[in-house]
Design a protein around this motif. Structure first.
Motif, PDB file in Angstrom:
ATOM      1  N   GLY A   1     -12.531  14.073  -1.011  1.00 50.56           N
ATOM      2  CA  GLY A   1     -13.567  15.076  -0.773  1.00 50.56           C
ATOM      3  C   GLY A   1     -13.250  16.362  -1.525  1.00 50.56           C
ATOM      4  N   GLY A   2     -11.998  16.750  -1.501  1.00 51.77           N
ATOM      5  CA  GLY A   2     -11.588  17.965  -2.223  1.00 51.77           C
ATOM      6  C   GLY A   2     -11.832  17.836  -3.711  1.00 51.77           C
TER       7      GLY A   2
ATOM      8  N   LEU B   1     -11.705  24.698   6.325  1.00 51.98           N
ATOM      9  CA  LEU B   1     -10.346  24.173   6.221  1.00 51.98           C
ATOM     10  C   LEU B   1      -9.815  24.374   4.803  1.00 51.98           C
TER      11      LEU B   1
ATOM     12  N   ASP C   1     -20.361  21.467   1.114  1.00 52.33           N
ATOM     13  CA  ASP C   1     -19.208  20.687   1.583  1.00 52.33           C
ATOM     14  C   ASP C   1     -19.622  19.997   2.877  1.00 52.33           C
TER      15      ASP C   1
ATOM     16  N   HIS D   1     -17.883  17.227   7.182  1.00 51.05           N
ATOM     17  CA  HIS D   1     -18.127  16.985   8.612  1.00 51.05           C
ATOM     18  C   HIS D   1     -19.605  16.719   8.911  1.00 51.05           C
TER      19      HIS D   1
ATOM     20  N   SER E   1     -16.529  13.553   2.261  1.00 47.98           N
ATOM     21  CA  SER E   1     -15.170  13.012   2.282  1.00 47.98           C
ATOM     22  C   SER E   1     -15.171  11.657   2.972  1.00 47.98           C
TER      23      SER E   1
ATOM     24  N   GLN F   1     -12.204  10.327   3.903  1.00 47.73           N
ATOM     25  CA  GLN F   1     -10.836  10.349   4.392  1.00 47.73           C
ATOM     26  C   GLN F   1     -10.815   9.902   5.855  1.00 47.73           C
TER      27      GLN F   1
ATOM     28  N   LYS G   1     -12.719  11.571   8.809  1.00 44.47           N
ATOM     29  CA  LYS G   1     -14.128  11.954   8.668  1.00 44.47           C
ATOM     30  C   LYS G   1     -15.025  10.830   9.199  1.00 44.47           C
TER      31      LYS G   1
HETATM   32  C1  LIG Z   1     -11.416  17.045   4.924  1.00 47.61           C
HETATM   33  C2  LIG Z   1     -12.158  18.191   4.416  1.00 47.61           C
HETATM   34  C3  LIG Z   1     -12.375  18.399   3.061  1.00 47.61           C
HETATM   35  C4  LIG Z   1     -11.713  17.612   1.981  1.00 47.61           C
HETATM   36  O1  LIG Z   1     -11.733  16.256   2.102  1.00 47.61           O
HETATM   37  P1  LIG Z   1     -10.513  15.349   1.567  1.00 47.61           P
HETATM   38  O2  LIG Z   1     -11.189  14.033   1.392  1.00 47.61           O
HETATM   39  O3  LIG Z   1      -9.469  15.361   2.609  1.00 47.61           O
HETATM   40  O4  LIG Z   1     -10.065  15.934   0.262  1.00 47.61           O
HETATM   41  C5  LIG Z   1     -13.197  19.448   2.680  1.00 47.61           C
HETATM   42  N1  LIG Z   1     -13.742  20.260   3.585  1.00 47.61           N
HETATM   43  C6  LIG Z   1     -13.525  20.126   4.900  1.00 47.61           C
HETATM   44  C7  LIG Z   1     -14.179  21.089   5.839  1.00 47.61           C
HETATM   45  C8  LIG Z   1     -12.715  19.103   5.355  1.00 47.61           C
HETATM   46  O5  LIG Z   1     -12.473  18.972   6.665  1.00 47.61           O
END
Ligand SMILES: *Cc1c(COP(=O)(O)O)cnc(C)c1O
Length: 401
Positions: free
Chosen positions: A71-72, A97, A166, A169, A190, A192, A195
Motif C-alpha cells: 500500500g505504501g 499512520l 489512501d 482502511h 493495501s 497487507q 487490512k
Molecule cells: C497500512 C497502511 C498503509 C500502507 O499499507 P502497506 O501495505 O502496509 O504499505 C497506508 N496508510 C494507512 C493508513 C495504513 O494503515
C-alpha cells in the motif's frame, strides 16, 4: 486487580482468519507451474496479477488498476505519477499512520499536516486555510472515517489541488454511493495482513487517467511489457511516458494475486461481518459516562474493521489507568495520545524527519483517541464481552476522577 468474578477476554486482537481454501488452491496452482513473476506467462496464459487488476477495477468502477508490492508503494507511486517532485509540499492528515508521511518522504517531498476533527476526519476548514500551500493532497481515510467527500472535492477542485486517496482502511467503503478511492485522481489500497484483504503484503492503485496509469505502470517496473495488462491504458498512452519514466521496481507477483482474487469475491460478506461486530461494540458502549462515540454520517458506508472512541478531557493518568485495567482483562486498546510511539501507533509529532509544525487543535483530539482492532476471528459474543469490559473500566476510572 481483577476480581474473581470479573469477566476476562482471552482472544487475540491480531489474529486474522485463515486464507480461504479457494485462495490456497489458487496459490498452490501458481507454485506448481512456477510462473510467479507477473510477466512470466505461458503462451495463451493470462497472469493472475493482470486478472486481479481487471477484477478490482470492475469492482470499484475504475478504468485502470495496477497491483503493486504494498500500500505504501502504491501511494508513493501515485504521488510520483501525479508529478510530485523532491522539495514539493504535500498536504496530508495529521491523524494517520507512518506509511503516509513515509510515502511523501519517499518522493523527497515534505508533508503539510492538516488538523483532525472530533469526528476523526480531516478538518475541512484547516484544509481550506492551507490549500494554497501545495498542489497535491494525500488524503488518508484513517481508520475508515470518511470526511464529506463532496465538499472536499469541491474545495480541492476549485483550488486546483490534485487528490490522492489512501484507502488502506476503506477498501469496500463508499461516500454517497461512490466507492472510496474514486473521488480523487488516484485511489490506493493495501492488501497487507491487517487490512481488508490479506496477501501478507500488497497494494492496488486505481485511476481513470490514462497518462497517470501509464506512468504508474512504468514506475512499478513493467519494462516494455505493459501491453500484458488487462486494466491498463492503450499502447498510445505509453508513447512518451516509456522514455521519461524510471523503473522503480515494485510489482505484485502472481502468488499474491492468486491469494487475493477469491478474497475480493467475498469482500462484501466480510464487510457485513465487520459491521455486525462494530455495531455490537457500539451498542455496548452507548451512554457510557465520560466516553464519546464517533457519529457516522448516513451517507458514509464504512467498514468497521476497527473501533475508535474518545475519552475527551481526561487526564493522561486516567487514560493510562483505563488501558491498563482493560489490558488486565484481555482487552487491547491503543492510545494516540501517548508521549512515545508504540506498536503501529505514532503521531504527526513523532515524524521528526517531516519537521511538523504545531497543531494544538489536533493535539487535543489525538490525546483523546482510543483505538481497537476488531478482527473477524472475534464472535459477536466476544464483541459484546469486550464492550462490557471497556464500559466497566471506563466507568470505574471516570467515577474515581
Ligand atoms: C497500512 C497502511 C498503509 C500502507 O499499507 P502497506 O501495505 O502496509 O504499505 C497506508 N496508510 C494507512 C493508513 C495504513 O494503515
Amino acid at each position: 486487580m481483577v476480581s474473581d468474578t470479573a469477566e476476562v477476554f482471552s482472544g487475540s486482537f491480531t489474529q486474522q482468519e485463515p486464507i480461504p481454501e479457494e485462495a490456497i488452491d489458487a496459490a498452490v496452482a501458481v507454485m506448481r507451474h512456477g510462473r510467479l513473476h507477473r510477466y512470466n506467462t505461458a503462451p495463451g496464459e493470462t497472469a493472475e496479477a493482470a486478472l486481479l487488476e481487471q477484477e478490482f477495477a470492475a469492482m470499484v468502477g475504475a478504468h485502470y488498476c495496477l497491483a503493486v508490492a504494498s500500500g505504501g508503494y502504491a501511494i508513493a507511486t501515485a504521488l510520483r505519477a501525479v508529478g510530485v517532485k523532491p522539495g514539493d509540499r504535500v498536504l496530508s492528515n495529521a491523524f494517520t499512520l507512518a506509511p503516509v508521511p513515509g510515502a511523501i518522504a519517499a518522493v523527497g517531498a515534505t508533508p503539510v499536516f492538516v488538523d483532525v476533527t472530533q469526528g476523526l476526519v480531516i478538518d475541512l476548514d484547516d484544509l481550506t486555510a492551507k490549500l494554497d500551500q501545495a498542489r497535491v493532497l494525500l488524503l488518508s481515510h484513517m481508520r475508515g472515517h470518511i470526511c464529506d467527500m463532496d465538499r472536499l472535492m469541491a474545495l480541492c477542485d476549485a483550488a486546483g489541488v490534485t487528490v490522492v486517496e489512501d484507502c488502506a482502511h476503506t477498501m469496500g467503503a463508499s461516500w454517497n454511493g461512490v466507492p472510496s478511492g474514486r473521488h480523487g485522481a488516484v485511489g490506493c489500497y493495501s492488501c497487507q495482513t491487517y487490512k481488508h484483504v490479506n496477501a501478507g503484503e500488497g497494494g492496488l492503485l486505481v485511476t481513470d487517467d490514462a497518462a497517470l496509469a501509464a506512468r504508474a505502470i512504468m514506475l512499478s517496473g513493467s519494462y516494455m511489457l505493459y501491453d500484458r495488462h488487462l486494466a491498463g491504458p492503450p499502447p498510445e498512452a505509453f508513447e512518451t511516458v516509456k522514455y521519461d519514466t524510471p523503473n522503480i521496481s515494485g510489482r505484485m507477483d502472481n502468488l499474491r494475486a492468486a491469494i487475493l482474487r477469491p478474497q475480493l469475491k467475498r469482500l462484501e460478506a466480510q464487510i457485513d461481518g465487520w459491521n455486525a461486530r462494530y455495531h455490537v461494540v457500539q451498542d455496548g458502549l452507548r451512554d457510557t459516562p465520560g466516553l464519546t462515540l464517533i457519529n457516522r454520517p448516513a451517507v458514509e458506508r464504512f467498514v468497521g474493521s476497527s473501533f475508535q472512541f474518545l475519552l475527551s478531557g481526561w487526564a493522561p493518568e486516567a487514560i493510562t489507568s483505563v488501558l491498563t485495567r482493560c489490558a488486565v482483562r484481555g482487552v487491547e486498546l491503543k492510545w494516540f495520545g501517548g508521549a512515545e510511539p508504540v506498536g503501529f501507533t505514532s503521531r504527526y509529532d513523532s515524524w521528526r524527519y517531516a519537521e511538523p509544525s504545531a497543531l494544538p487543535a489536533s493535539d487535543v483530539v489525538l490525546a483523546s483517541i482510543i483505538d481497537m482492532r476488531v478482527p473477524l476471528t472475534f464472535s459477536l459474543d466476544d464483541c459484546a464481552l469486550i464492550a462490557r469490559i471497556i464500559r466497566a473500566e471506563v466507568s470505574a476510572v471516570f467515577q474515581q476522577g
